[in-house]
Design a protein around this motif. Structure first.
Motif, PDB file in Angstrom:
ATOM      1  N   ALA A  21      27.111   6.938  86.447  1.00  0.00           N
ATOM      2  CA  ALA A  21      27.325   5.620  87.041  1.00  0.00           C
ATOM      3  C   ALA A  21      28.767   5.583  87.505  1.00  0.00           C
ATOM      4  CB  ALA A  21      27.080   4.527  86.007  1.00  0.00           C
ATOM      5  N   GLY A  22      28.982   5.347  88.791  1.00  0.00           N
ATOM      6  CA  GLY A  22      30.347   5.314  89.304  1.00  0.00           C
ATOM      7  C   GLY A  22      30.907   6.706  89.562  1.00  0.00           C
ATOM      8  N   TYR A  23      32.221   6.802  89.461  1.00  0.00           N
ATOM      9  CA  TYR A  23      32.914   8.035  89.840  1.00  0.00           C
ATOM     10  C   TYR A  23      33.973   8.382  88.800  1.00  0.00           C
ATOM     11  CZ  TYR A  23      30.739   7.132  94.335  1.00  0.00           C
ATOM     12  OH  TYR A  23      29.820   6.912  95.321  1.00  0.00           O
ATOM     13  N   ARG A  24      34.476   9.601  88.944  1.00  0.00           N
ATOM     14  CA  ARG A  24      35.613   9.997  88.113  1.00  0.00           C
ATOM     15  C   ARG A  24      36.753  10.383  89.056  1.00  0.00           C
ATOM     16  NH1 ARG A  24      31.800  13.745  86.941  1.00  0.00           N
ATOM     17  NH2 ARG A  24      30.337  13.216  85.290  1.00  0.00           N
ATOM     18  N   LEU A  25      37.947   9.931  88.681  1.00  0.00           N
ATOM     19  CA  LEU A  25      39.130  10.311  89.440  1.00  0.00           C
ATOM     20  C   LEU A  25      39.839  11.398  88.653  1.00  0.00           C
ATOM     21  CD1 LEU A  25      41.013   9.578  91.872  1.00  0.00           C
ATOM     22  CD2 LEU A  25      42.281   8.172  90.246  1.00  0.00           C
ATOM     23  N   HIS A  26      40.041  12.541  89.286  1.00  0.00           N
ATOM     24  CA  HIS A  26      40.712  13.649  88.603  1.00  0.00           C
ATOM     25  C   HIS A  26      42.145  13.727  89.101  1.00  0.00           C
ATOM     26  CE1 HIS A  26      36.704  15.432  87.453  1.00  0.00           C
ATOM     27  NE2 HIS A  26      36.357  14.703  88.495  1.00  0.00           N
TER      28      HIS A  26
ATOM     29  N   LEU B 327       0.633  29.829  69.049  1.00  0.00           N
ATOM     30  CA  LEU B 327       1.325  29.657  70.331  1.00  0.00           C
ATOM     31  C   LEU B 327       1.261  28.170  70.681  1.00  0.00           C
ATOM     32  CD1 LEU B 327       2.736  31.063  72.764  1.00  0.00           C
ATOM     33  CD2 LEU B 327       0.508  31.044  73.902  1.00  0.00           C
ATOM     34  N   ILE B 328       2.427  27.538  70.702  1.00  0.00           N
ATOM     35  CA  ILE B 328       2.492  26.119  71.025  1.00  0.00           C
ATOM     36  C   ILE B 328       2.578  25.977  72.538  1.00  0.00           C
ATOM     37  CG2 ILE B 328       3.795  23.971  70.691  1.00  0.00           C
ATOM     38  CD1 ILE B 328       2.588  25.116  68.098  1.00  0.00           C
ATOM     39  N   CYS B 329       1.667  25.225  73.115  1.00  0.00           N
ATOM     40  CA  CYS B 329       1.676  24.983  74.559  1.00  0.00           C
ATOM     41  C   CYS B 329       1.721  23.478  74.795  1.00  0.00           C
ATOM     42  CB  CYS B 329       0.407  25.530  75.213  1.00  0.00           C
ATOM     43  SG  CYS B 329       0.233  27.312  75.061  1.00  0.00           S
ATOM     44  N   GLY B 330       2.348  23.081  75.869  1.00  0.00           N
ATOM     45  CA  GLY B 330       2.342  21.652  76.185  1.00  0.00           C
ATOM     46  C   GLY B 330       3.343  21.305  77.263  1.00  0.00           C
ATOM     47  N   TYR B 331       3.360  20.021  77.586  1.00  0.00           N
ATOM     48  CA  TYR B 331       4.233  19.528  78.651  1.00  0.00           C
ATOM     49  C   TYR B 331       5.372  18.698  78.075  1.00  0.00           C
ATOM     50  CZ  TYR B 331       0.246  20.667  81.635  1.00  0.00           C
ATOM     51  OH  TYR B 331      -0.781  21.324  82.276  1.00  0.00           O
ATOM     52  N   ALA B 332       6.466  18.718  78.806  1.00  0.00           N
ATOM     53  CA  ALA B 332       7.610  17.876  78.428  1.00  0.00           C
ATOM     54  C   ALA B 332       8.434  17.680  79.692  1.00  0.00           C
ATOM     55  CB  ALA B 332       8.447  18.552  77.350  1.00  0.00           C
ATOM     56  N   HIS B 333       9.451  16.847  79.608  1.00  0.00           N
ATOM     57  CA  HIS B 333      10.421  16.720  80.702  1.00  0.00           C
ATOM     58  C   HIS B 333      11.759  17.232  80.204  1.00  0.00           C
ATOM     59  CE1 HIS B 333       8.205  14.283  83.718  1.00  0.00           C
ATOM     60  NE2 HIS B 333       7.440  14.019  82.664  1.00  0.00           N
ATOM     61  N   LEU B 334      12.452  17.914  81.103  1.00  0.00           N
ATOM     62  CA  LEU B 334      13.777  18.410  80.738  1.00  0.00           C
ATOM     63  C   LEU B 334      14.732  18.054  81.877  1.00  0.00           C
ATOM     64  CD1 LEU B 334      14.624  21.604  78.869  1.00  0.00           C
ATOM     65  CD2 LEU B 334      15.995  20.968  80.835  1.00  0.00           C
ATOM     66  N   TRP B 335      15.758  17.279  81.577  1.00  0.00           N
ATOM     67  CA  TRP B 335      16.628  16.717  82.606  1.00  0.00           C
ATOM     68  C   TRP B 335      15.762  16.069  83.700  1.00  0.00           C
ATOM     69  CZ3 TRP B 335      21.266  14.946  82.515  1.00  0.00           C
ATOM     70  CH2 TRP B 335      22.235  15.530  81.693  1.00  0.00           C
ATOM     71  N   GLY B 336      14.704  15.456  83.258  1.00  0.00           N
ATOM     72  CA  GLY B 336      13.821  14.734  84.175  1.00  0.00           C
ATOM     73  C   GLY B 336      12.692  15.571  84.735  1.00  0.00           C
TER      74      GLY B 336
ATOM     75  N   ALA C 503      25.771  15.819  88.880  1.00  0.00           N
ATOM     76  CA  ALA C 503      26.690  14.714  88.619  1.00  0.00           C
ATOM     77  C   ALA C 503      26.520  14.229  87.182  1.00  0.00           C
ATOM     78  CB  ALA C 503      26.436  13.573  89.599  1.00  0.00           C
ATOM     79  N   ALA C 504      25.265  14.201  86.733  1.00  0.00           N
ATOM     80  CA  ALA C 504      25.005  13.712  85.382  1.00  0.00           C
ATOM     81  C   ALA C 504      25.536  14.694  84.336  1.00  0.00           C
ATOM     82  CB  ALA C 504      23.511  13.491  85.196  1.00  0.00           C
ATOM     83  N   ILE C 505      25.391  15.976  84.601  1.00  0.00           N
ATOM     84  CA  ILE C 505      25.897  16.966  83.628  1.00  0.00           C
ATOM     85  C   ILE C 505      27.420  16.970  83.624  1.00  0.00           C
ATOM     86  CG2 ILE C 505      26.012  19.424  83.078  1.00  0.00           C
ATOM     87  CD1 ILE C 505      23.140  19.704  84.089  1.00  0.00           C
ATOM     88  N   GLY C 506      27.995  16.807  84.798  1.00  0.00           N
ATOM     89  CA  GLY C 506      29.461  16.730  84.870  1.00  0.00           C
ATOM     90  C   GLY C 506      30.122  18.087  84.697  1.00  0.00           C
ATOM     91  N   ALA C 507      31.386  18.067  84.313  1.00  0.00           N
ATOM     92  CA  ALA C 507      32.174  19.299  84.248  1.00  0.00           C
ATOM     93  C   ALA C 507      31.842  20.084  82.984  1.00  0.00           C
ATOM     94  CB  ALA C 507      33.657  18.969  84.290  1.00  0.00           C
TER      95      ALA C 507
END
Lengths: 165, 535, 510
Positions: A21-26, B327-336, C503-507
């Motif tokens: 959310a928003g920005y970072r200023l470095h 063997l575990i199988c299935g769905y998930a979300h990772l970083w969306g 952007a979410a992960i960042g540096a």
């Protein structure tokens, strides 16, 4: 740090990145969460490290004007490619700029002419006062950008110099 | 999708002991990484300084967008080769963001043997460019290499996957329309000259950058011509006369800024669309992975505890929860991103192999990338299982894995032994990315088992010649075998040999996978098509 | 703050205006004063006409006026000095009166005469009065003859041969002035008798250069003087009243920056004395219309006639604010031949008013003028705040004209309240695109000496730190850089281009 702003003759290097959310200023010495929200009335809400305040912002070319805390400031953006190219093209001493707005009264140097440091290049007038602009270094006048009688703004590029071949 | 209910008592002494053990392993790994990245002989540091060159890490910092991640690949490549003298194999590779584009970076490290290419340098570069090809990642080459390391030229020059493959891969990328920019920051001699030469764009630094097939000394030896570096292949010659280089730059900083601007011109990829939800942090703290992983490679653990610490909200849709439970199988979300997961919870039986093959087909049917979490001791052996067709069921799984069209990513979580390695998309099976955790091991069988097998062979040989062996004699034969086997089954050996794309601290896995999946989606997912499943 | 003038007064004046000899007024000026005059002209139901040079095409006066007629000149300033064109414009537009504002042709007797000759009303004094007061030497002599205080002096014209000799007899230090001068140009301070001769020569050549007139006079130089002036109004029937004083001691380069009324330097007795002196001077000249008598005021309370300005002053709004009188309305009434209609006792004052001149200039660079586009303009509003502005967004501030852009006039029940309001109002006055002196004005008004009312004309020279650019504190610097980065496209775009995931992960790195 590629980007830079000039403020009061001082250069500041900085980067901007997007946060969830928003920005970072470095900055060289800090990283701050920042954001700017433009309002309908032309003002903007600037948030830096969680502190918000209403500001007025305008841009024109590379100039950024900000009215903040009751004071108007002017910053000039320096694009990395321009800044780095300029760094490599020798010093600012090659570019003779107007110290104040005014008009050109007399021209003492013409393109191709070799001049010594301190030699009068031109005379300008501002506020009914004549100001003499002298060569910042030894060199050859490459281009003169104004003719006698023409007016210019502050920081206008009056004359360019090059090295003696 | 319901949340996985962790059954771990994080206050237990076992958990605490695991956590301490694994945290130390992670710290040791980070320390090795730091050394490989930053520690150089004083002589090399001074040489760079004298040449007015930046360290490769500084170059990367300038190249990458601020506030964005960098997934470094194979940071400890060659760490067990060449007496440890060629940290990172003298090349830095990784995926980062430049001008808002995900790119693969291939950067020579001139602080290591002047950037000379060792066999593993070549292997690492070829692998990096394979990653670029498979994931259609634009490439930024930072060229600063002294050329091939001549004493080992036989191991890096001529074979199919040797140095020529670098240039071949560049050409493949170009044909695919995946753009490349090279920044010439040092000499690009002989084959090295083709890196900028085969790039769509290149930038060269005045004074330090040069491109030529042969440097001035070789030219003099060959034709007697005397010529300076600048005349032969310097910045101004190439950018204004030969057209071999595109953009002149007066400093490394400027060259990097120009390259950033060039990448800014690249068309951004149309990502393959897969199911996606706004990302959510795992409910269970990923740092608890240290306590989940056992201290002993032979000790089992519930892989769902690992899944819970990687995926969004720790939520998991488990497929066939009551069938083929190893063997575990299935769905998930990772970083969306929606992913399918295959994760080992024991040895693979017929039912687990069939379940795995079926689930891989499901993921291909619905275009879901697959994450393999390996902790496998192999397929079950024995008369009963052979009779039930363990081999043909395993073959079905391997068939499904091999022909899978969706991107696969593999993490070596713990053990990876025997054909299980194959069924779970080991290195040979073209996972887009393969990472290892520090304590993980890979070998054709367990170390003890293998050592015993080897020792028995030796003992029987000696016995045939009438030699009687004492317990000490047996230990003397067996112990070095065990030691060597252990060394070669460790993650550090794997990563040194580039059997993986790098060791990961377990807590970094989630981010690494997110970046990897995102990169993988640059390539369209083809329609599923398989060979013959032996029924 | 009540509206000025009182609505009753305006209504009555509006009614009478129907019978004035003019129904249309041409304003031979520009900038804020043209807008200011138009406001009253139009409020009276009269037609307001302006002339303008192309450089002012976007100026507010042009859009506010009922008619605007373009004039030309070799320079923009020359256009506004071109009496012939302006008279032609008046004729073409059917204007019956010309208001000259301040500066330009406002104190040009020839112009006043030409206006009258063209059968138009000149909103100002008679040409003779302009001539009398325009010649500093004659004006002085005239005032001295009337028994009013003038500084001990020697006038060259009296007897050029003995000029230097007479000057030497005066109490040092001395001030040499060109007889035809104004605005501080060509003035020289002499502290040592030995330097007098040389300085006279230099002053003469400067006078010659600036005014085409090398005649001089020398007077006693008052150290750290205050500048106090008195507003007067006279009608065609010989009646003169004063509208109290204004103190204009805060100056830079001999130009006023801040003006206020009442003057903190005066007590009631002194106020009455100086105001009546001014009225007396005007009365002795049979002065008609609005004028200002300027005095130099010594630290000991002594004051001497300096000059009389025969026009509306820049700083007239402060007088309006405390007296409730619309000075432009008064000028128009008097020009139309109306009698003053009130006695001195009926002129009262209430509260305190201060005017700040907003200049396009950079105080930290020696007050050099600045130029630039008016990208954004936001003026403060609220009780006790008046802004007379000659600029609008979209206009360009050029070096073609005087750098004054606008005036901020702030009133309060007392000086303390006015200062507090002014600080707020100046902070709220935002002009982007061209450097202005507002931040400097805030530093000035918060300076202890100003708060204490202890200022004199050399005040700013004595305190150069007020004009100097203060150092930026890190927090402000960070905020500025943040704001600038966020509106700079190459920076914002670069940040926005980063994919959501990254952007979410960042540096982060592994």
């Amino acid at each position: 740090m590629h980007h830079a702003f000039k403020l009061e003759d001082q250069e500041y290097n900085l980067e901007l990145s997007r946060a969830p959310a928003g920005y970072r200023l470095h900055l060289a010495d800090a990283m701050l969460p920042v954001n700017l929200h433009l309002e309908d009335d032309g003002s903007a809400v600037l948030t830096v490290q969680g502190r918000s305040e209403r500001v007025l912002v305008a841009t024109r070319g590379d100039d950024v004007f900000i009215h903040l805390g009751g004071v108007a400031y002017q910053l000039r953006y320096e694009h990395p490619l321009q800044r780095l190219a300029a760094q490599s093209q020798g010093s600012a001493a090659d570019h003779v700029r107007a110290p104040m707005p005014g008009s050109l009264v007399a021209l003492h140097a013409k393109p191709g002419q070799a001049v010594a440091r301190g030699e009068t290049l031109l005379v300008m007038e501002s506020m009914k006062m004549e100001t003499t602009i002298a060569a910042p270094r030894d060199g050859v006048v490459e281009v003169v950008h104004f003719a006698v009688g023409q007016t210019f703004d502050r920081d206008a590029l009056l004359l360019e110099m090059k090295n003696v071949d | 999708m319901k949340r996985i209910e962790s059954k771990i008592n994080t206050a237990s002494s076992d958990f605490q002991a695991n956590a301490e053990h694994n945290r130390k392993l992670a710290e040791a790994f980070k320390a090795m990484q730091h050394k490989a990245r930053h520690e150089r002989p004083e002589r090399d540091i001074q040489r760079l300084k004298a040449q007015d060159k930046m360290f490769v890490r500084e170059r990367l910092k300038q190249l990458l967008d601020p506030g964005t991640p960098f997934l470094e690949l194979s940071s400890l490549a060659a760490n067990e080769a060449y007496e440890g003298d060629v940290p990172g194999a003298g090349v830095v590779c990784g995926i980062g963001v430049v001008s808002g584009r995900e790119v693969l970076i291939n950067a020579g490290d001139a602080s290591v043997k002047g950037g000379a290419w060792y066999p593993l340098s070549v292997k690492k570069t070829v692998r990096a460019l394979d990653i670029a090809i498979e994931n259609r990642l634009p490439v930024v080459h930072l060229c600063d290499s002294a050329g091939g390391f001549l004493p080992l030229q036989a191991e890096l020059f001529a074979d199919k996957y040797y140095a020529g493959r670098i240039f071949r891969n560049q050409c493949m990328l170009s044909k695919m329309g995946v753009q490349q920019v090279a920044i010439v920051l040092g000499h690009c001699t002989a084959g090295g000259a083709y890196v900028p030469g085969l790039s769509d764009y290149n930038v060269i630094v005045r004074g330090t950058g040069a491109i030529f097939l042969a440097g001035p000394p070789l030219v003099k030896a060959a034709t007697g011509e005397e010529v300076t570096v600048d005349e032969l292949g310097g910045c101004d010659m190439h950018t204004s006369i030969s057209g071999t280089a595109d953009y002149p730059a007066s400093s490394e900083e400027e060259a990097i800024a120009i390259a950033r601007d060039i990448v800014g011109q690249f068309k951004r990829p149309d990502k393959t669309r897969i199911e996606w939800l706004p990302p959510e942090a795992p409910y269970y703290d990923p740092a608890e992975l240290y306590g989940v992983l056992p201290r002993d490679i032979k000790q089992g653990f519930d892989i769902r505890e690992v899944i819970a610490r990687l995926v969004d909200g720790s939520r998991f849709h488990e497929y066939q929860p009551a069938y083929g439970k190893t063997l575990i199988c299935g769905y998930a979300h990772l970083w969306g991103y929606k992913i399918g997961i295959l994760a080992n919870n024991g040895v693979l039986f017929n039912d687990s192999a069939l379940k795995g093959a079926h689930f891989i087909e499901l993921c291909n049917q619905n275009r879901t990338p697959i994450l393999f979490l390996q902790n496998i001791t192999g397929f079950m052996v024995g008369k009963e299982y052979e009779q039930r067709g363990i081999t043909k069921d395993g073959a079905k799984m391997i068939m499904a894995v091999s022909n899978s069209e969706v991107p696969k990513i593999t993490v070596m979580c713990h053990g990876s032994f025997g054909a299980g390695n194959y069924g779970m998309s080991g290195r040979a099976f073209d996972s887009r990315f393969l990472f290892s955790w520090p304590q993980s091991q890979i070998s054709v069988m367990g170390a003890e088992q293998a050592a015993n097998t080897l020792a028995d062979v030796k003992i029987r040989q000696l016995a045939r010649h009438g030699k009687q062996l004492s317990a000490e004699d047996i230990a003397a034969i067996r112990d070095p075998v065990v030691a060597e086997f252990k060394r070669k089954s460790s993650a550090y050996y794997s990563t040194s040999e580039i059997w993986d794309d790098g060791i990961l601290d377990p807590v970094d896995t989630r981010n690494a996978l997110g970046i990897a999946i995102s990169a993988a989606l640059n390539t369209p997912i083809g329609d599923p098509r398989y060979g013959i499943f032996r029924m | 703050m009540n509206s000025i003038p009182h609505p009753e007064i305006l209504r009555a004046a509006r009614k009478r205006a129907a019978n004035w000899p003019f129904r249309s007024v041409l304003i031979a000026n520009r900038g804020e004063i043209a807008v200011r005059i138009l406001r009253t002209v139009q409020s009276l139901g009269l037609e307001g006409v302006v002339v303008y040079h192309a450089a002012d095409r976007k100026a507010p006066a042009v859009s506010v006026a009922d008619r605007a007629i373009e004039i030309t000149g070799t320079t923009p300033v020359a256009a506004y000095l071109d009496a012939k064109q302006i008279l032609a414009a008046a004729k073409a537009s059917g204007a019956g009166a010309i208001h000259p504002g301040y500066g330009f042709l406002s104190e040009n007797a020839g112009f006043a005469r030409a206006v009258a000759d063209a059968g138009l009303s000149f909103v100002g004094p008679t040409p003779e009065q302009i001539e009398l007061m325009g010649d500093k030497v004659r004006a002085r002599a005239f005032v001295a003859k009337g028994g009013f205080p003038v500084a001990p002096s020697a006038i060259e014209d009296d007897d050029p041969a003995t000029f230097a000799e007479r000057a030497l007899k005066l109490p040092f230090p001395l001030l040499i002035k060109p007889a035809a001068g104004g605005g501080g140009k060509g003035m020289r301070i002499v502290r040592d008798a030995a330097q007098l001769g040389g300085e006279i020569e230099r002053a003469r050549s400067e006078g010659q250069r600036y005014f085409g007139d090398g005649r001089l006079y020398v007077e006693r130089y008052i150290e750290n003087p205050r500048h106090i002036e008195v507003q007067v109004l006279g009608d065609a029937h010989g009646k003169v009243v004063h509208l109290f004083e204004r103190e204009c001691s805060v100056q830079r380069r001999f130009q006023k920056i801040v003006e206020e009324t009442p003057s903190p330097a005066l007590d009631a007795e002194l106020r009455q004395r100086i105001c009546e002196t001014a009225a007396g001077i005007a009365r002795s000249a049979g002065y008609r219309n609005a004028g200002t008598v300027e005095f130099i005021f010594g630290q000991g309370g002594e004051f001497y006639f300096l000059e009389m300005n025969t026009r509306l002053q820049v700083e007239h709004p402060v007088t309006e604010m405390i007296t409730g009188k619309d000075l432009v309305l008064e000028q128009l009434r008097l020009a139309a031949g109306e009698p003053l209609g009130y006695a001195q006792e009926q002129v009262t004052s209430q509260g305190h008013a201060i005017e700040f001149r907003i200049y396009a200039e950079d105080p930290s660079r020696g007050y050099t003028p600045t130029t630039g586009p008016v990208l954004k303009l936001r003026a403060p509003e609220g009780a006790g705040i008046r802004v007379d502005s000659g600029i609008v967004e979209g206009q360009d501030v050029t070096a073609a004209f005087d750098p004054m852009l606008a005036k901020l006039i702030v009133g309060g029940k007392d000086r303390t309240e006015a200062i507090a309001r002014a600080d707020w109002a100046l902070a709220d006055y935002a002009l982007l695109g061209c450097v202005t002196n507002t931040a400097f004005l805030r530093r000035l008004l918060n300076h202890q000496a100003f708060v204490d009312g202890q200022v004199h004309t050399g005040f700013l020279d004595e305190h150069p730190e007020i004009a100097a650019q203060p150092a930026l504190d890190p927090a402000t610097l960070h905020r500025l850089l943040a704001g600038a980065a966020l509106v700079t496209r190459p920076m914002r775009d670069a940040a926005d281009l980063v994919p959501d995931l990254h952007a979410a992960i960042g540096a982060w790195s592994n």
